[in-house]
Motif scaffolding. Structure first.
Motif, PDB file in Angstrom:
ATOM      1  N   VAL A 161       0.840  -1.185   0.000  1.00 15.07           N
ATOM      2  CA  VAL A 161       0.000   0.000   0.000  1.00 15.07           C
ATOM      3  C   VAL A 161       0.880   1.242   0.000  1.00 15.07           C
ATOM      4  CG1 VAL A 161      -2.007  -1.063   1.105  1.00 15.07           C
ATOM      5  CG2 VAL A 161      -0.224  -0.081   2.527  1.00 15.07           C
ATOM      6  N   GLU A 162       0.395   2.266  -0.686  1.00 11.29           N
ATOM      7  CA  GLU A 162       1.101   3.549  -0.709  1.00 11.29           C
ATOM      8  C   GLU A 162       0.085   4.673  -0.644  1.00 11.29           C
ATOM      9  OE1 GLU A 162       4.056   4.189  -3.729  1.00 11.29           O
ATOM     10  OE2 GLU A 162       4.667   2.085  -3.679  1.00 11.29           O
ATOM     11  N   TYR A 163       0.496   5.755   0.019  1.00 12.44           N
ATOM     12  CA  TYR A 163      -0.357   6.932   0.106  1.00 12.44           C
ATOM     13  C   TYR A 163       0.095   7.887  -0.999  1.00 12.44           C
ATOM     14  CZ  TYR A 163      -3.140  10.657   2.196  1.00 12.44           C
ATOM     15  OH  TYR A 163      -4.075  11.627   2.418  1.00 12.44           O
ATOM     16  N   MET A 164      -0.773   8.074  -1.993  1.00 11.40           N
ATOM     17  CA  MET A 164      -0.440   8.897  -3.156  1.00 11.40           C
ATOM     18  C   MET A 164      -1.599   9.840  -3.464  1.00 11.40           C
ATOM     19  SD  MET A 164       0.835   5.714  -5.541  1.00 11.40           S
ATOM     20  CE  MET A 164       1.242   6.731  -6.926  1.00 11.40           C
ATOM     21  N   ASN A 165      -1.291  11.073  -3.728  1.00 11.58           N
ATOM     22  CA  ASN A 165      -2.319  12.058  -4.109  1.00 11.58           C
ATOM     23  C   ASN A 165      -3.506  12.041  -3.141  1.00 11.58           C
ATOM     24  OD1 ASN A 165      -0.779  12.754  -6.399  1.00 11.58           O
ATOM     25  ND2 ASN A 165      -1.698  11.051  -7.533  1.00 11.58           N
ATOM     26  N   VAL A 199      -3.460   3.584  -2.052  1.00 16.56           N
ATOM     27  CA  VAL A 199      -3.492   2.746  -3.249  1.00 16.56           C
ATOM     28  C   VAL A 199      -2.898   1.383  -2.905  1.00 16.56           C
ATOM     29  CG1 VAL A 199      -2.719   2.527  -5.641  1.00 16.56           C
ATOM     30  CG2 VAL A 199      -3.239   4.793  -4.699  1.00 16.56           C
ATOM     31  N   PHE A 200      -3.554   0.328  -3.393  1.00 17.33           N
ATOM     32  CA  PHE A 200      -3.091  -1.040  -3.192  1.00 17.33           C
ATOM     33  C   PHE A 200      -2.494  -1.535  -4.508  1.00 17.33           C
ATOM     34  CE2 PHE A 200      -4.011  -5.646  -3.544  1.00 17.33           C
ATOM     35  CZ  PHE A 200      -3.252  -6.106  -2.481  1.00 17.33           C
ATOM     36  N   PHE A 201      -1.243  -2.005  -4.465  1.00 19.93           N
ATOM     37  CA  PHE A 201      -0.561  -2.546  -5.644  1.00 19.93           C
ATOM     38  C   PHE A 201      -0.488  -4.064  -5.496  1.00 19.93           C
ATOM     39  CE2 PHE A 201       0.932   1.807  -5.374  1.00 19.93           C
ATOM     40  CZ  PHE A 201       0.836   2.220  -6.694  1.00 19.93           C
ATOM     41  N   ASP A 202      -1.266  -4.770  -6.307  1.00 15.13           N
ATOM     42  CA  ASP A 202      -1.326  -6.230  -6.273  1.00 15.13           C
ATOM     43  C   ASP A 202      -0.028  -6.791  -6.831  1.00 15.13           C
ATOM     44  OD1 ASP A 202      -1.879  -9.005  -6.999  1.00 15.13           O
ATOM     45  OD2 ASP A 202      -3.991  -8.519  -6.649  1.00 15.13           O
ATOM     46  N   GLU A 203       0.690  -7.592  -6.040  1.00 17.75           N
ATOM     47  CA  GLU A 203       1.994  -8.110  -6.481  1.00 17.75           C
ATOM     48  C   GLU A 203       1.860  -9.155  -7.583  1.00 17.75           C
ATOM     49  OE1 GLU A 203       2.971 -11.734  -3.335  1.00 17.75           O
ATOM     50  OE2 GLU A 203       3.884  -9.795  -2.999  1.00 17.75           O
ATOM     51  N   LEU A 221      -7.660   1.537  -5.691  1.00 23.89           N
ATOM     52  CA  LEU A 221      -7.841   2.320  -4.474  1.00 23.89           C
ATOM     53  C   LEU A 221      -8.162   1.382  -3.315  1.00 23.89           C
ATOM     54  CD1 LEU A 221      -9.921   5.357  -5.773  1.00 23.89           C
ATOM     55  CD2 LEU A 221      -7.477   5.268  -5.239  1.00 23.89           C
ATOM     56  N   LEU A 222      -7.541   1.624  -2.204  1.00 20.59           N
ATOM     57  CA  LEU A 222      -7.767   0.795  -1.031  1.00 20.59           C
ATOM     58  C   LEU A 222      -9.210   0.921  -0.541  1.00 20.59           C
ATOM     59  CD1 LEU A 222      -6.027  -1.174   0.593  1.00 20.59           C
ATOM     60  CD2 LEU A 222      -5.584   0.672   2.203  1.00 20.59           C
TER      61      LEU A 222
END
Length: 187
Positions: free
Chosen positions: A22-26, A30-34, A41-42
């Motif tokens: 997960v990253e906090y952007m803008n 946001v969740f990035f599926d590996e 979006l989370l």
């Protein structure tokens, strides 16, 4: 088998989670599926069961709005780059089909599916004809299921005949042509 036991059986299946970071952007989490490298979006997963990797341990809880994470009674905040796995939800029609199967038929179905290297969480399509029939009356028909484990496709036809005897017949066909048939009869 009790409902809770069935749930544990389903949860123990392979590929039961979407795993990523997960990253906090803008101003959004946001969740990035590996597995798929897709970003989402989370917020799409709010109030779903999830696990966060902290200090080499998976902590069970639920995702909350604005990057919150509830573990029991305590609430914490997710951190940038943290590894999260989100429990996959079964397709509604498949969930209802699983609920309606007798214990032995469900175990035969899952064991065969697993032996073919598929998980119930690999489901991409389920047509459950039973949902259109009166559960109080005799019924027969076919349900159609499709599974994708990213190596092969498995098509399952579930033939059912619920009359004086309860018959469940599962026909598994893999994309390489391999076929398996199992049948369970209960009086």
């Amino acid at each position: 088998m009790k409902r809770q036991q069935r749930q544990k059986l389903i949860e123990a299946q392979a590929r039961a989670f979407h795993t990523g970071t997960v990253e906090y952007m803008n101003k959004q989490w946001v969740f990035f599926d590996e597995e798929t490298d897709e970003a989402s979006l989370l917020d799409e997963y709010v109030h779903q069961e999830a696990e966060v990797l902290r200090n080499t341990f998976w902590i069970k809880g639920y995702l909350l709005e604005d990057g919150g994470f509830r573990e029991g009674a305590s609430i914490s905040q997710l951190e940038n780059g943290e590894t999260v796995r989100i429990r996959k939800q079964l397709i509604y029609s498949l969930e209802k089909l699983v609920e309606g199967l007798e214990d032995e038929a469900l175990l035969y179905f899952l064991n065969t599916l697993n032996s073919l290297h598929f998980s119930i969480h690999d489901s991409i399509y389920c047509y459950n004809h039973l949902t259109f029939l009166n559960p109080e009356k005799e019924a027969s028909g076919v349900n159609f299921l499709i599974f994708d484990n990213e190596t092969q496709i498995c098509s399952v036809q579930h033939h059912f005949d619920y009359g004086k005897k309860r018959v469940d017949r599962f026909e598994f066909t893999l994309s390489d042509g391999k076929r398996t048939v199992i049948e369970k009869m209960l009086s």
